[in-house]
Design an enzyme around this catalytic site. Structure first.
Site, short mmCIF file in Angstrom:
data_model
loop_
_atom_site.label_atom_id
_atom_site.label_comp_id
_atom_site.label_asym_id
_atom_site.label_seq_id
_atom_site.Cartn_x
_atom_site.Cartn_y
_atom_site.Cartn_z
NE ARG A 164 -4.64 1.13 6.81
CZ ARG A 164 -5.59 1.94 7.29
NH1 ARG A 164 -6.05 1.75 8.53
NH2 ARG A 164 -6.09 2.91 6.57
CB SER A 276 -1.04 1.92 0.94
OG SER A 276 -1.96 2.89 0.48
CD GLU A 372 -1.33 -0.42 4.60
OE1 GLU A 372 -2.47 -0.81 4.25
OE2 GLU A 372 -0.99 0.78 4.59
#
Length: 376
Positions: A164, A276, A372
């Protein structure tokens, strides 16, 4: 070229927060961007690049100028018997591109079905799902350097992709290097067909070799990691292995992924969210052993040779935050690493809730849980 003023970003961020920006500029091609940056007289540090807004949390009204790419095209760059290379405009909705690939029977992107946001964000975030990440498909990223006023092209390796993360999120690149298009490599054949074609012999011998190798990999999927003398099964690897067996058509794989995602994540048009909110923390094998000893039900995933991922959802749930709310913001009861806007959440509600979750996880497990989402 027109710059809009005092524009609401409510429909430009998937949290659905009614945030204002001083100025807003959107463009459909590189020439419009070049004209804008040539005439721009403000401070370049005022610029914020905004795509689909699916991974951003605005803490307050934005006192600067937002530039929004709407570059919309898909074109074939190169094609072989097995592969096709597609250049895709950064402003295209990612799932629209996945739909295009599935209809054309181009393999590779289907596991990333229904990921929100635009094509450009897949490189910035190294988006991923069910064992596939953007880095697995990206060949090159084409962009424009807003400071140097020139076009740049980065190879996959130059993007420094991580979990990520990418070079586009670093201080030297964010809101300076604007992605205009990405070249992806997709397969025209399923992994099953490619594997079968790699074997010699007649059809029966090829099938025998395929299934022999299949079951060899199946056994290995159970022995990837050992935590406190217990074997861990890499479910994502097993899932992909079964789907690549030739038993499931591409369209069916996409439907399975969509059904799985929609069973967990709410529609962003009904409950604002960014998917998320937190990353699954990456921990050492030693730390994994400690957690397993103290909490036998801990959820761990194989990652690298000396690393494991621990489920952020499990950590948050154990700290008692599943389904809890602060103001109009709350976590999902069944998936607490996702924070949603129940309709009247403020930025402060979301930030406060996230901070309390991070503090609880650190105090309880001595594990740092990272966002995130990008906080603006």
């Amino acid at each position: 070229m027109m710059i809009e003023k005092n524009i609401s970003l409510k429909t430009s961020n998937t949290f659905g927060l009614d945030i204002l920006t001083d100025r807003f500029f959107s463009f459909s091609n590189l020439e419009e961007l070049k004209e804008f940056i040539t005439k721009f007289e403000g401070d370049l540090k005022e610029i914020l690049i905004l795509g689909g807004g699916s991974n951003m949390l605005f803490s307050k009204n934005y006192e600067g100028i937002i530039i929004h790419p709407k570059i919309d095209f898909i074109k074939t760059i190169k094609e072989t018997n097995d592969d096709i290379f597609l250049e895709v405009g950064s402003g295209i909705n990612w799932d629209h591109f996945v739909t295009f690939c599935v209809k054309k029977k181009y393999y590779g992107a289907e596991n990333m079905s229904l990921i929100p946001g635009n094509v450009g964000a897949t490189a910035v975030q190294n988006a991923g799902a069910y064992g596939t990440e953007a880095k697995d498909l990206i060949i090159t990223v084409k962009a424009y350097d807003l400071h140097e006023k020139k076009e740049v092209t980065l190879s996959n390796g130059e993007c420094n992709f991580e979990y990520r993360n990418s070079i586009f999120k670093t201080e030297n690149y964010k809101n300076r290097i604007l992605i205009t298009s990405i070249v992806y490599k997709l397969s025209k054949k399923s992994k099953y067909d490619l594997k079968m074609n790699s074997y010699s012999g007649n059809y029966i011998s090829k099938r025998f070799k395929y299934w022999k190798e299949f079951f060899t990999h199946l056994r290995k999927s159970v022995n990837l990691k050992s935590v406190r003398d217990k074997k861990l099964l890499d479910y994502r690897f097993l899932k992909n292995l079964l789907e690549d067996s030739g038993l499931l058509p591409l369209s069916v794989k996409r439907r399975i992924v969509i059904k799985t995602r929609t069973s967990k994540l709410p529609d962003i048009n009904k409950l604002g969210n960014v998917g998320s909110f937190f990353k699954n923390p990456i921990i050492s094998i030693e730390k994994a052993n400690q957690l397993k000893e103290a909490y036998p039900d801990v959820i761990l995933f194989p990652y690298l040779e000396d690393k494991m991922k621990v489920s952020a959802a499990w950590l948050i749930d154990k700290c008692g935050w599943s389904g809890k709310r602060i103001g109009g913001a709350g976590t999902l009861k069944h998936l607490p690493l996702t924070i949603v806007n129940y309709g009247n959440a403020t930025s402060e509600d979301i930030i406060t809730l996230a901070a309390k979750i991070e503090e609880s996880v650190l105090l309880t497990f001595d594990v740092i849980i990272e966002k995130e989402v990008v906080l603006i």
